[in-house]
Design a protein around this motif. Structure first.
Motif, PDB file in Angstrom:
ATOM      1  N   UNK A  44       0.973  -1.231   0.133  1.00 54.69           N
ATOM      2  CA  UNK A  44       0.067  -0.092   0.108  1.00 54.69           C
ATOM      3  C   UNK A  44       0.985   1.255   0.000  1.00 54.69           C
ATOM      4  N   UNK A  45       2.022   1.396   0.878  1.00 51.38           N
ATOM      5  CA  UNK A  45       2.707   2.475   0.829  1.00 51.38           C
ATOM      6  C   UNK A  45       3.562   2.641  -0.625  1.00 51.38           C
ATOM      7  N   UNK A  46       3.919   1.630  -1.277  1.00 47.91           N
ATOM      8  CA  UNK A  46       4.548   1.889  -2.404  1.00 47.91           C
ATOM      9  C   UNK A  46       3.408   2.387  -3.571  1.00 47.91           C
ATOM     10  N   UNK A  47       2.086   1.804  -3.587  1.00 52.55           N
ATOM     11  CA  UNK A  47       1.156   2.249  -4.476  1.00 52.55           C
ATOM     12  C   UNK A  47       1.143   3.751  -4.066  1.00 52.55           C
ATOM     13  N   UNK A  48       0.859   4.189  -2.616  1.00 47.13           N
ATOM     14  CA  UNK A  48       0.559   5.438  -2.341  1.00 47.13           C
ATOM     15  C   UNK A  48       1.496   6.645  -2.817  1.00 47.13           C
ATOM     16  N   UNK A  56      -5.298   8.291  -5.338  1.00 48.54           N
ATOM     17  CA  UNK A  56      -5.419   8.211  -3.933  1.00 48.54           C
ATOM     18  C   UNK A  56      -6.662   8.357  -3.624  1.00 48.54           C
ATOM     19  N   UNK A  57      -7.634   9.350  -4.150  1.00 50.57           N
ATOM     20  CA  UNK A  57      -8.839   9.510  -3.762  1.00 50.57           C
ATOM     21  C   UNK A  57      -9.772   8.594  -4.071  1.00 50.57           C
ATOM     22  N   UNK A  58      -9.543   7.547  -5.010  1.00 49.47           N
ATOM     23  CA  UNK A  58     -10.273   6.721  -5.453  1.00 49.47           C
ATOM     24  C   UNK A  58     -10.244   5.434  -4.301  1.00 49.47           C
ATOM     25  N   UNK A  59      -8.845   5.385  -3.949  1.00 46.10           N
ATOM     26  CA  UNK A  59      -8.621   4.320  -2.875  1.00 46.10           C
ATOM     27  C   UNK A  59      -9.408   4.825  -1.301  1.00 46.10           C
TER      28      UNK A  59
END
Length: 71
Positions: A44-48, A56-59
């Motif tokens: 999640x950190x790598x994605x973010x 980010x808003x979608x997540x």
């Protein structure tokens, strides 16, 4: 979480295909073991860190909606 654990997790999945990454995530979730949570957190950190504000808003919207539903 120590930096060494973070680096080890990234090293273990670096270069994986989308199918391999999906398998890693699904296996961690289906296994339901607490020890897999740090790995999911690193992913999640790598994605973010690499997501644009819309991603980010979608997540965040998906998480918010999912957490409002009974489990």
């Amino acid at each position: 979480m120590s930096l060494n654990l973070r680096k080890a997790i990234i090293h273990n999945v670096q270069g994986n295909s989308q199918d391999e990454l999906r398998d890693t995530i699904v296996d961690a979730i289906q296994g339901g073991e607490e020890k897999t949570l740090p790995g999911l957190g690193v992913l999640l950190e790598v994605f973010w860190q690499n997501a644009d504000p819309n991603e980010q808003k979608m997540v965040l919207e998906k998480l918010e909606n999912s957490l409002q539903q009974p489990h």
